[in-house]
Design a protein around this motif. Sequence first.
Motif, PDB file in Angstrom:
ATOM      1  N   ASN A  66       0.845  -1.183   0.000  1.00  0.00           N
ATOM      2  CA  ASN A  66       0.000   0.000   0.000  1.00  0.00           C
ATOM      3  C   ASN A  66       0.888   1.243   0.000  1.00  0.00           C
ATOM      4  O   ASN A  66       1.618   1.488   0.948  1.00  0.00           O
ATOM      5  CB  ASN A  66      -0.920  -0.009   1.223  1.00  0.00           C
ATOM      6  CG  ASN A  66      -1.896   1.132   1.212  1.00  0.00           C
ATOM      7  OD1 ASN A  66      -1.790   2.064   0.426  1.00  0.00           O
ATOM      8  ND2 ASN A  66      -2.863   1.072   2.092  1.00  0.00           N
ATOM      9  N   PHE A  67       0.820   2.012  -1.074  1.00  0.00           N
ATOM     10  CA  PHE A  67       1.613   3.231  -1.192  1.00  0.00           C
ATOM     11  C   PHE A  67       0.792   4.475  -0.874  1.00  0.00           C
ATOM     12  O   PHE A  67       1.270   5.592  -1.045  1.00  0.00           O
ATOM     13  CB  PHE A  67       2.201   3.346  -2.601  1.00  0.00           C
ATOM     14  CG  PHE A  67       3.175   2.251  -2.918  1.00  0.00           C
ATOM     15  CD1 PHE A  67       4.462   2.286  -2.423  1.00  0.00           C
ATOM     16  CD2 PHE A  67       2.803   1.176  -3.710  1.00  0.00           C
ATOM     17  CE1 PHE A  67       5.366   1.287  -2.707  1.00  0.00           C
ATOM     18  CE2 PHE A  67       3.701   0.174  -4.009  1.00  0.00           C
ATOM     19  CZ  PHE A  67       4.991   0.220  -3.501  1.00  0.00           C
ATOM     20  N   ASP A  68      -0.446   4.301  -0.415  1.00  0.00           N
ATOM     21  CA  ASP A  68      -1.294   5.440  -0.093  1.00  0.00           C
ATOM     22  C   ASP A  68      -0.773   6.154   1.151  1.00  0.00           C
ATOM     23  O   ASP A  68      -0.187   5.553   2.043  1.00  0.00           O
ATOM     24  CB  ASP A  68      -2.740   4.996   0.123  1.00  0.00           C
ATOM     25  CG  ASP A  68      -3.382   4.484  -1.147  1.00  0.00           C
ATOM     26  OD1 ASP A  68      -2.889   4.832  -2.237  1.00  0.00           O
ATOM     27  OD2 ASP A  68      -4.366   3.725  -1.051  1.00  0.00           O
ATOM     28  N   ASN A  69      -1.043   7.449   1.206  1.00  0.00           N
ATOM     29  CA  ASN A  69      -0.679   8.300   2.341  1.00  0.00           C
ATOM     30  C   ASN A  69       0.800   8.276   2.653  1.00  0.00           C
ATOM     31  O   ASN A  69       1.201   8.335   3.807  1.00  0.00           O
ATOM     32  CB  ASN A  69      -1.511   7.919   3.572  1.00  0.00           C
ATOM     33  CG  ASN A  69      -2.984   8.093   3.330  1.00  0.00           C
ATOM     34  OD1 ASN A  69      -3.409   9.104   2.783  1.00  0.00           O
ATOM     35  ND2 ASN A  69      -3.765   7.097   3.688  1.00  0.00           N
ATOM     36  N   LYS A  70       1.617   8.179   1.638  1.00  0.00           N
ATOM     37  CA  LYS A  70       3.065   8.221   1.793  1.00  0.00           C
ATOM     38  C   LYS A  70       3.578   9.535   1.214  1.00  0.00           C
ATOM     39  O   LYS A  70       2.923  10.169   0.406  1.00  0.00           O
ATOM     40  CB  LYS A  70       3.745   7.058   1.055  1.00  0.00           C
ATOM     41  CG  LYS A  70       3.247   5.692   1.444  1.00  0.00           C
ATOM     42  CD  LYS A  70       3.725   5.295   2.804  1.00  0.00           C
ATOM     43  CE  LYS A  70       3.349   3.845   3.059  1.00  0.00           C
ATOM     44  NZ  LYS A  70       2.890   3.574   4.355  1.00  0.00           N
ATOM     45  N   LYS A  71       4.756   9.936   1.626  1.00  0.00           N
ATOM     46  CA  LYS A  71       5.410  11.114   1.073  1.00  0.00           C
ATOM     47  C   LYS A  71       6.559  10.626   0.200  1.00  0.00           C
ATOM     48  O   LYS A  71       7.262   9.686   0.548  1.00  0.00           O
ATOM     49  CB  LYS A  71       5.944  12.007   2.186  1.00  0.00           C
ATOM     50  CG  LYS A  71       4.857  12.594   3.040  1.00  0.00           C
ATOM     51  CD  LYS A  71       5.447  13.424   4.150  1.00  0.00           C
ATOM     52  CE  LYS A  71       4.343  13.918   5.066  1.00  0.00           C
ATOM     53  NZ  LYS A  71       4.872  14.661   6.211  1.00  0.00           N
ATOM     54  N   PHE A  72       6.743  11.285  -0.943  1.00  0.00           N
ATOM     55  CA  PHE A  72       7.783  10.907  -1.881  1.00  0.00           C
ATOM     56  C   PHE A  72       8.624  12.115  -2.219  1.00  0.00           C
ATOM     57  O   PHE A  72       8.115  13.218  -2.331  1.00  0.00           O
ATOM     58  CB  PHE A  72       7.170  10.340  -3.166  1.00  0.00           C
ATOM     59  CG  PHE A  72       6.434   9.064  -2.938  1.00  0.00           C
ATOM     60  CD1 PHE A  72       7.087   7.852  -2.996  1.00  0.00           C
ATOM     61  CD2 PHE A  72       5.080   9.077  -2.650  1.00  0.00           C
ATOM     62  CE1 PHE A  72       6.419   6.673  -2.773  1.00  0.00           C
ATOM     63  CE2 PHE A  72       4.400   7.900  -2.421  1.00  0.00           C
ATOM     64  CZ  PHE A  72       5.066   6.696  -2.484  1.00  0.00           C
ATOM     65  N   ILE A  73       9.922  11.878  -2.393  1.00  0.00           N
ATOM     66  CA  ILE A  73      10.823  12.930  -2.843  1.00  0.00           C
ATOM     67  C   ILE A  73      11.512  12.445  -4.111  1.00  0.00           C
ATOM     68  O   ILE A  73      11.935  11.296  -4.203  1.00  0.00           O
ATOM     69  CB  ILE A  73      11.848  13.313  -1.758  1.00  0.00           C
ATOM     70  CG1 ILE A  73      12.701  14.494  -2.236  1.00  0.00           C
ATOM     71  CG2 ILE A  73      12.698  12.132  -1.343  1.00  0.00           C
ATOM     72  CD1 ILE A  73      13.516  15.142  -1.145  1.00  0.00           C
ATOM     73  N   ASP A  74      11.573  13.302  -5.087  1.00  0.00           N
ATOM     74  CA  ASP A  74      12.224  13.019  -6.358  1.00  0.00           C
ATOM     75  C   ASP A  74      13.421  13.963  -6.445  1.00  0.00           C
ATOM     76  O   ASP A  74      13.267  15.151  -6.648  1.00  0.00           O
ATOM     77  CB  ASP A  74      11.252  13.247  -7.509  1.00  0.00           C
ATOM     78  CG  ASP A  74      11.815  12.868  -8.859  1.00  0.00           C
ATOM     79  OD1 ASP A  74      13.023  12.566  -8.943  1.00  0.00           O
ATOM     80  OD2 ASP A  74      11.052  12.894  -9.837  1.00  0.00           O
ATOM     81  N   ILE A  75      14.605  13.421  -6.251  1.00  0.00           N
ATOM     82  CA  ILE A  75      15.824  14.233  -6.219  1.00  0.00           C
ATOM     83  C   ILE A  75      16.453  14.239  -7.607  1.00  0.00           C
ATOM     84  O   ILE A  75      16.688  13.186  -8.188  1.00  0.00           O
ATOM     85  CB  ILE A  75      16.811  13.696  -5.174  1.00  0.00           C
ATOM     86  CG1 ILE A  75      16.175  13.775  -3.790  1.00  0.00           C
ATOM     87  CG2 ILE A  75      18.130  14.466  -5.227  1.00  0.00           C
ATOM     88  CD1 ILE A  75      16.980  13.143  -2.698  1.00  0.00           C
ATOM     89  N   GLY A  76      16.732  15.417  -8.119  1.00  0.00           N
ATOM     90  CA  GLY A  76      17.329  15.533  -9.441  1.00  0.00           C
ATOM     91  C   GLY A  76      16.373  15.122 -10.529  1.00  0.00           C
ATOM     92  O   GLY A  76      16.707  14.398 -11.457  1.00  0.00           O
ATOM     93  N   SER A  77      15.166  15.582 -10.455  1.00  0.00           N
ATOM     94  CA  SER A  77      14.067  15.128 -11.293  1.00  0.00           C
ATOM     95  C   SER A  77      14.263  15.325 -12.792  1.00  0.00           C
ATOM     96  O   SER A  77      13.664  14.614 -13.579  1.00  0.00           O
ATOM     97  CB  SER A  77      12.784  15.842 -10.852  1.00  0.00           C
ATOM     98  OG  SER A  77      11.672  15.345 -11.498  1.00  0.00           O
ATOM     99  N   GLY A  78      15.087  16.256 -13.200  1.00  0.00           N
ATOM    100  CA  GLY A  78      15.309  16.461 -14.639  1.00  0.00           C
ATOM    101  C   GLY A  78      14.041  16.891 -15.339  1.00  0.00           C
ATOM    102  O   GLY A  78      13.504  17.957 -15.080  1.00  0.00           O
ATOM    103  N   CYS A  79      13.508  16.035 -16.212  1.00  0.00           N
ATOM    104  CA  CYS A  79      12.274  16.390 -16.924  1.00  0.00           C
ATOM    105  C   CYS A  79      11.024  15.970 -16.143  1.00  0.00           C
ATOM    106  O   CYS A  79       9.927  16.082 -16.647  1.00  0.00           O
ATOM    107  CB  CYS A  79      12.272  15.784 -18.326  1.00  0.00           C
ATOM    108  SG  CYS A  79      12.033  14.012 -18.371  1.00  0.00           S
ATOM    109  N   GLY A  80      11.196  15.500 -14.918  1.00  0.00           N
ATOM    110  CA  GLY A  80      10.044  15.230 -14.069  1.00  0.00           C
ATOM    111  C   GLY A  80       9.760  13.779 -13.748  1.00  0.00           C
ATOM    112  O   GLY A  80       8.874  13.484 -12.954  1.00  0.00           O
ATOM    113  N   PHE A  81      10.472  12.864 -14.359  1.00  0.00           N
ATOM    114  CA  PHE A  81      10.247  11.448 -14.067  1.00  0.00           C
ATOM    115  C   PHE A  81      11.254  10.977 -13.036  1.00  0.00           C
ATOM    116  O   PHE A  81      12.397  11.405 -13.054  1.00  0.00           O
ATOM    117  CB  PHE A  81      10.391  10.615 -15.348  1.00  0.00           C
ATOM    118  CG  PHE A  81       9.236  10.793 -16.283  1.00  0.00           C
ATOM    119  CD1 PHE A  81       8.083  10.048 -16.126  1.00  0.00           C
ATOM    120  CD2 PHE A  81       9.303  11.713 -17.301  1.00  0.00           C
ATOM    121  CE1 PHE A  81       7.017  10.224 -16.973  1.00  0.00           C
ATOM    122  CE2 PHE A  81       8.243  11.895 -18.163  1.00  0.00           C
ATOM    123  CZ  PHE A  81       7.095  11.150 -17.998  1.00  0.00           C
ATOM    124  N   PRO A  82      10.837  10.143 -12.109  1.00  0.00           N
ATOM    125  CA  PRO A  82       9.591   9.399 -12.015  1.00  0.00           C
ATOM    126  C   PRO A  82       8.469  10.138 -11.293  1.00  0.00           C
ATOM    127  O   PRO A  82       7.342   9.669 -11.261  1.00  0.00           O
ATOM    128  CB  PRO A  82       9.990   8.144 -11.237  1.00  0.00           C
ATOM    129  CG  PRO A  82      11.064   8.605 -10.334  1.00  0.00           C
ATOM    130  CD  PRO A  82      11.825   9.645 -11.125  1.00  0.00           C
TER     131      PRO A  82
END
Length: 107
Positions: A66-82
Amino acid sequence: MTKESIPNELLNLLTEEEIIMFRELQIKIQELNYKTNLTRLIEGDDYWISQVYDSLWTFKENTNKNFDNKKFIDIGSGCGFPGFAYAITHPIQKYIYWIPLKKQQTH
């Protein structure tokens, strides 16, 4: 792009609304890519597999987690993925995108 040109791996994972959002994102990335080199992965399978599918498969295929109600950080996102891919498929989550304003230079 027709629905038939989207790889089957994604057709089984995405809703029609998500596919539309990914198409719109692809167009925006292509437009921005002409001004700033964000990525070379903007056409066909380069986009749909290397950007979208590779960003989502772990979240979509691990249905026992279950990935609901989690916080995510995208470091060095570039064009936005992932990060963008996950935000499209999980719109109520909290995301942090950290993108350095100046790329590191190596000598």
